[in-house]
Design an enzyme around this catalytic site. Structure first.
Site, PDB file in Angstrom:
ATOM      1  N   CYS B  17     -29.201  31.004  -8.618  1.00  0.00           N
ATOM      2  CA  CYS B  17     -29.947  31.401  -9.811  1.00  0.00           C
ATOM      3  C   CYS B  17     -30.299  30.199 -10.649  1.00  0.00           C
ATOM      4  CB  CYS B  17     -29.140  32.396 -10.628  1.00  0.00           C
ATOM      5  SG  CYS B  17     -27.715  31.651 -11.452  1.00  0.00           S
ATOM      6  N   CYS B  20     -25.821  26.985 -12.305  1.00  0.00           N
ATOM      7  CA  CYS B  20     -24.901  25.854 -12.214  1.00  0.00           C
ATOM      8  C   CYS B  20     -25.564  24.601 -12.784  1.00  0.00           C
ATOM      9  CB  CYS B  20     -24.480  25.601 -10.775  1.00  0.00           C
ATOM     10  SG  CYS B  20     -23.713  27.014  -9.985  1.00  0.00           S
ATOM     11  N   CYS B 126     -21.311  30.572  -5.445  1.00  0.00           N
ATOM     12  CA  CYS B 126     -22.169  30.880  -4.297  1.00  0.00           C
ATOM     13  C   CYS B 126     -21.998  29.814  -3.206  1.00  0.00           C
ATOM     14  CB  CYS B 126     -23.629  30.956  -4.715  1.00  0.00           C
ATOM     15  SG  CYS B 126     -23.966  32.195  -5.966  1.00  0.00           S
ATOM     16  N   CYS B 164     -18.966  30.998 -12.151  1.00  0.00           N
ATOM     17  CA  CYS B 164     -20.308  31.588 -12.195  1.00  0.00           C
ATOM     18  C   CYS B 164     -20.775  31.629 -13.633  1.00  0.00           C
ATOM     19  CB  CYS B 164     -20.295  32.986 -11.571  1.00  0.00           C
ATOM     20  SG  CYS B 164     -21.955  33.594 -11.193  1.00  0.00           S
ATOM     21  N   HIS B 204      -4.303  34.038 -16.717  1.00  0.00           N
ATOM     22  CA  HIS B 204      -3.245  34.843 -17.331  1.00  0.00           C
ATOM     23  C   HIS B 204      -2.127  33.972 -17.920  1.00  0.00           C
ATOM     24  CE1 HIS B 204      -1.319  38.698 -17.803  1.00  0.00           C
ATOM     25  NE2 HIS B 204      -0.253  38.352 -17.098  1.00  0.00           N
ATOM     26  N   CYS B 207      -3.492  32.553 -21.329  1.00  0.00           N
ATOM     27  CA  CYS B 207      -4.402  33.406 -22.096  1.00  0.00           C
ATOM     28  C   CYS B 207      -3.935  33.569 -23.539  1.00  0.00           C
ATOM     29  CB  CYS B 207      -4.509  34.783 -21.438  1.00  0.00           C
ATOM     30  SG  CYS B 207      -5.660  35.860 -22.306  1.00  0.00           S
ATOM     31  N   CYS B 227      -4.350  43.161 -25.240  1.00  0.00           N
ATOM     32  CA  CYS B 227      -4.645  42.618 -23.919  1.00  0.00           C
ATOM     33  C   CYS B 227      -5.749  43.438 -23.263  1.00  0.00           C
ATOM     34  CB  CYS B 227      -3.377  42.661 -23.075  1.00  0.00           C
ATOM     35  SG  CYS B 227      -3.665  42.243 -21.345  1.00  0.00           S
ATOM     36  N   CYS B 233      -9.815  43.322 -17.045  1.00  0.00           N
ATOM     37  CA  CYS B 233      -9.671  41.866 -16.992  1.00  0.00           C
ATOM     38  C   CYS B 233      -9.078  41.401 -15.654  1.00  0.00           C
ATOM     39  CB  CYS B 233      -8.783  41.400 -18.133  1.00  0.00           C
ATOM     40  SG  CYS B 233      -8.572  39.614 -18.173  1.00  0.00           S
ATOM     41  N   CYS B 242     -10.116  28.017 -18.202  1.00  0.00           N
ATOM     42  CA  CYS B 242     -10.958  28.483 -19.320  1.00  0.00           C
ATOM     43  C   CYS B 242     -10.184  28.696 -20.629  1.00  0.00           C
ATOM     44  CB  CYS B 242     -11.679  29.783 -18.958  1.00  0.00           C
ATOM     45  SG  CYS B 242     -12.682  29.683 -17.480  1.00  0.00           S
ATOM     46  N   CYS B 254     -14.758  33.972 -22.341  1.00  0.00           N
ATOM     47  CA  CYS B 254     -14.915  35.407 -22.083  1.00  0.00           C
ATOM     48  C   CYS B 254     -13.889  36.254 -22.834  1.00  0.00           C
ATOM     49  CB  CYS B 254     -14.848  35.681 -20.578  1.00  0.00           C
ATOM     50  SG  CYS B 254     -16.195  34.893 -19.656  1.00  0.00           S
ATOM     51  N   CYS B 261     -11.828  38.789 -18.276  1.00  0.00           N
ATOM     52  CA  CYS B 261     -12.220  37.787 -17.282  1.00  0.00           C
ATOM     53  C   CYS B 261     -12.841  38.515 -16.091  1.00  0.00           C
ATOM     54  CB  CYS B 261     -10.975  37.009 -16.853  1.00  0.00           C
ATOM     55  SG  CYS B 261     -11.188  36.040 -15.351  1.00  0.00           S
ATOM     56  N   CYS B 264     -14.615  34.944 -11.893  1.00  0.00           N
ATOM     57  CA  CYS B 264     -15.785  34.334 -11.251  1.00  0.00           C
ATOM     58  C   CYS B 264     -15.460  33.062 -10.469  1.00  0.00           C
ATOM     59  CB  CYS B 264     -16.886  34.089 -12.262  1.00  0.00           C
ATOM     60  SG  CYS B 264     -16.598  32.709 -13.372  1.00  0.00           S
TER      61      CYS B 264
END
Lengths: 519, 297
Positions: B17, B20, B126, B164, B204, B207, B227, B233, B242, B254, B261, B264
């Site tokens: 797409c 990236c 991908c 992603c 996790h 988080c 949560c 999630c 992340c 996210c 989450c 991805c």
């Protein structure tokens, strides 16, 4: 008679091939072919309808947020809650879409289109103290000029001083566009591929600190559009004035409108939107939007013939890679059976035709500046100007939308997913009219069809033999230097094509360009 | 001149797409201007020979550049691949350019350039695992770079940077490490060839809503505190940093934005374990106490 094949066309999103037949220096025939097919509609079938929005946004890394929003609207409508979305969520969706579209227009003008007009190598003679330009001068002196050369050579018209100024804006614009993404992510979670827009509203709740940071960010991006982007488009127009006469296109325009000013009407075609819904032509008379008038034709696309002429609700995606006569997997959507251009120019033309005061004021300012009549809008430069005006119009509204947010108040309404249902979500994405159609059966996706802006603009011929808008804009164009066909790439890029969105195709070996046979 | 070593790089996009690339453009420090123009580490400049969204040239001009880079810099250039590789019907679903009027399938580029590169970065889910275009029913026969290399016996060092999209820091950090420390050692990568620097821990584990999980306080609808486990999630089974790094210059991510989450960075994305909105089932989820207990044992 010669053939000019440009494959790949770079500085667009995705895989596009453009083929033209040039005779006596004039384009006689043109074909656009998308070169990638992924089959999203097939991937969606059978999935949980709520997942559609997180999957369809991944059709495109550039226009992702437009798909996010269109899909969320289609799901709201399928779940029967289109008119129940909290105002907080409506403002948040407008803001995320607004920041996203402004950065997208900046990206297009500076990073995708500008290198057709601006000559980076002229920075070699820079003598001033600007650190950015000095570092680019050092880069040039090292002798490795990728990715800025090779390129078409010849028609770069700016003086070194103006060129250097525009190169420094190119770099500044790189910063502004990631800041546009940052501002979108404040409410949408992350970008590309946001997660906080969801059927029912938004998962985020606005807070005072977010409001404060968004105000500063909205001001910064507005000032960039006002002080840098719009004046730079004017500079290009002043120096390349002949492009007001090149690349006219099909002369019919369609807009779905965007930025809901009110959320109470479940029918998106009738909602009060900042940019208006409807269609028009070069005569600038306005007609209301009627989604029933959309059909997709595939005689020249690589799909089974018995799927031609269908409305998106009945749409099928059955690939047939080696179909005789086909030359693109982009389908050919038509409105009222006619060829329509979508995008910023269509948004501006429809708004002008509908008598929208803000649009008229902006357009009249540009026309007065160039002492021109509205027909110059229908051109390569008209598209760039319209895009800048769209960015300006949005940027001027962002701060008001931020101040409309109610901190701590809900932005989401819970719902029960129906067993069966249909929904349509329409928005005018940065690149034009974008529609998502969903049919739900047994709480699963039974059918999903996206008709995206570049499908309209880069479409091949339809079953009636009419060329798509980009093809029409190319045909009749004079190409001064066939080895450096600036006119062709400037026309194509003025449409800001996004082939990842258009979703489709390939080309088979040794194809004749329809009735022209290449010796 | 100037003693700067040029590291040639080619960036090829296939079944993608483009997200990236756009994510990489979002890098803050270094900026993308620093990456393209300046020395990304002292004395080293990445010479990006081809990138479809950035390159000034089009058509034959750029096809020649890609071919020349493969030939002239064999064993010395970095190949960055974005997107999955459609292999159905001879790779006809993704064509990049022509050679002697013959369309060149993306698949062919990956094999040709993959053999010649010094190292390959599979950028995004991908390219790493098939991702969205490789999702059921995988209409175009998308394969990952890893699978293509296995099938074709290509032994060029490969690093997977899924996501992603992937976070720009994961990409820039990996390139910087290549320039500073050379090719990764096998212990630097996990079983899926992801650098442990960025993919070493579960979402996790770090988080910000983890305490709610341990207290058994679960959000029942979006916008609730708590949560997000019951809202679908995938953080408990997803490896990425992340929660610590956060996204878009650290403004959000996210789970902070109230959405679960989506997993991805995982090879199973997006097909695994049902809908993004459905609670994970049959998953052995570590609790904080158990995690430390295991370490002590």
């Amino acid at each position: 008679m010669g053939k000019i094949v440009i494959d790949p066309v770079t500085r667009i999103e995705g895989h596009l091939k453009v083929e033209t037949i040039v005779d006596g220096g004039e384009v006689k025939e043109a074909g656009c072919s998308g070169m990638l097919f992924r089959g999203f509609e097939k991937i969606l079938e059978g999935r949980d309808p709520r997942d559609a929005q997180l999957i369809t946004e991944r059709i495109c890394g550039v226009c992702n947020h437009c798909h996010t929003t269109a899909s969320a609207l289609s799901l709201d409508s399928a779940f029967g809650i289109a008119d129940k979305i909290p105002d907080n969520a409506r403002h948040m969706r407008n803001l995320t879409m607004g920041f996203h579209q402004v950065q997208d227009h900046i990206l297009h003008f500076y990073h995708l289109a500008a290198l057709d007009y601006v000559d980076v190598t002229k920075v070699a003679t820079y003598e001033g103290n600007d650190r950015t330009l000095k570092s680019i001068k050092a880069f040039i002196s090292r002798g490795e000029l990728a990715p800025f050369v090779p390129r078409y050579e010849g028609d770069y018209r700016f003086s070194p001083a103006l060129d250097q100024e525009l190169v420094s804006h190119y770099v500044q614009a790189l910063d502004m566009r990631h800041k546009g993404h940052e501002a979108t992510a404040v409410l949408a979670g992350k970008l590309p591929h946001a997660c906080a827009v969801t059927p029912g509203g938004m998962t985020e709740i606005p807070t005072v600190d977010k409001i404060a940071t968004l105000l500063a960010r909205a001001r910064e991006i507005r000032e960039f559009v006002e002080d840098i982007y719009v004046p730079d488009v004017i500079k290009v127009a002043e120096t390349y004035g002949d492009y007001f006469e090149i690349g006219k296109g099909c002369g019919r325009f369609l807009s779905y409108g965007i930025f809901d000013l009110d959320g109470s009407d479940p029918d998106y075609t009738k909602r009060a939107r900042l940019f208006k819904q409807g269609s028009t032509s070069v005569g600038l008379e306005h007609s209301p939007l009627d989604l029933d008038q959309i059909n997709e034709w595939i005689k020249y696309s690589w799909y089974e013939d018995n799927t031609s002429g269908l409305h998106p609700f009945d749409g099928e995606t059955r690939p047939m890679p080696r179909k005789e006569g086909g030359y693109s997997w982009i389908k050919a959507p038509r409105y009222n059976g006619e060829v329509y251009e979508v995008g910023p120019l269509a948004r501006i033309a429809v708004g002008y035709a509908a008598g929208d005061p803000a649009t008229k004021e902006m357009v009249n300012f540009v026309l007065d500046y160039f002492k021109a009549s509205p027909d110059v809008l229908f051109s390569v430069l008209g598209r760039h100007a319209a895009r800048a005006l769209c960015a300006l119009h949005i940027a001027k509204n962002l701060e008001d939308w931020v101040l409309s947010l109610k901190p701590g108040e809900p932005a989401y309404i819970d719902y029960t997913m129906p067993e069966e249902g249909t929904g349509v979500g329409i928005v005018d994405a940065a690149r034009g009219a974008l529609g998502h159609w969903i049919v739900i059966k047994d709480r699963k996706i039974h059918k999903y069809q996206c008709v995206v802006p570049t499908t309209w603009n880069a479409s091949p011929m339809d079953d009636m033999g009419n060329h798509g808008p980009i093809e029409q804009a190319l045909i009749g164009t004079r190409v001064r230097d066939e080895k450096n066909p600036f006119e062709i790439v400037r026309i194509v890029r003025s449409f800001d094509p996004c082939i990842a969105c258009a979703v489709h195709l390939l080309n088979h070996k040794g194809r004749e360009l329809r009735r022209y046979i290449i010796a | 001149m100037s003693g700067v070593k040029e590291i040639p790089a080619v960036w090829m996009g296939g079944g993608t797409c483009g997200g990236c690339s756009i994510s990489a453009l979002n890098t803050v420090a270094p900026s993308i201007k620093n990456v393209l123009i300046d020395e990304v580490v002292p004395g080293r400049h990445i010479s990006l020979k081809f990138h479809t969204n950035i390159s000034a040239g089009s058509g034959d001009l750029v096809i020649r550049v890609i071919e020349d880079t493969g030939r002239e810099y064999e064993g010395q250039f970095l190949l960055i691949v974005e997107g999955g590789v459609p292999t159905a019907d001879g790779g006809v679903y993704c064509i990049v350019g022509e050679r002697n009027e013959e369309p060149i399938p993306f698949y062919q580029w990956v094999v040709e350039l993959g053999k010649k590169a010094m190292a390959v970065i599979a950028l995004g889910t991908c390219a790493s695992f098939g991702g969205i275009p490789g999702a059921k029913p995988n209409p175009t026969g998308v394969k990952s770079i890893m699978d293509i290399f296995k099938e074709d016996g290509i032994t060029t060092p490969l690093i997977n940077l899924p996501g992603c999209p992937p976070h720009p820091d994961w990409f820039i950090g990996t390139v910087a490490k290549l320039l500073i420390a050379g090719l990764p050692k096998s212990e630097d990568l996990d079983d899926w060839l992801r650098p442990k620097d960025f993919y070493g821990q579960l979402i996790h584990e770090n988080c910000q809503r983890r305490a709610y999980f341990d207290e058994g306080k679960f959000a029942k609808k979006f916008g609730d505190p708590g949560c997000l486990y019951e809202l679908g999630c995938k953080g408990p089974i997803t490896y990425a940093d992340c929660p610590i790094r956060q996204w878009n210059n650290g403004v959000n991510w996210c789970i902070k934005s109230g959405m679960g989450c989506q997993g991805c960075t995982q090879p199973e994305f997006p097909d695994f374990l049902g809908s993004f909105y459905e609670k994970l089932t049959d998953v052995d989820i570590p609790r904080i106490g158990e995690y430390w207990k295991k370490l002590e044992d």
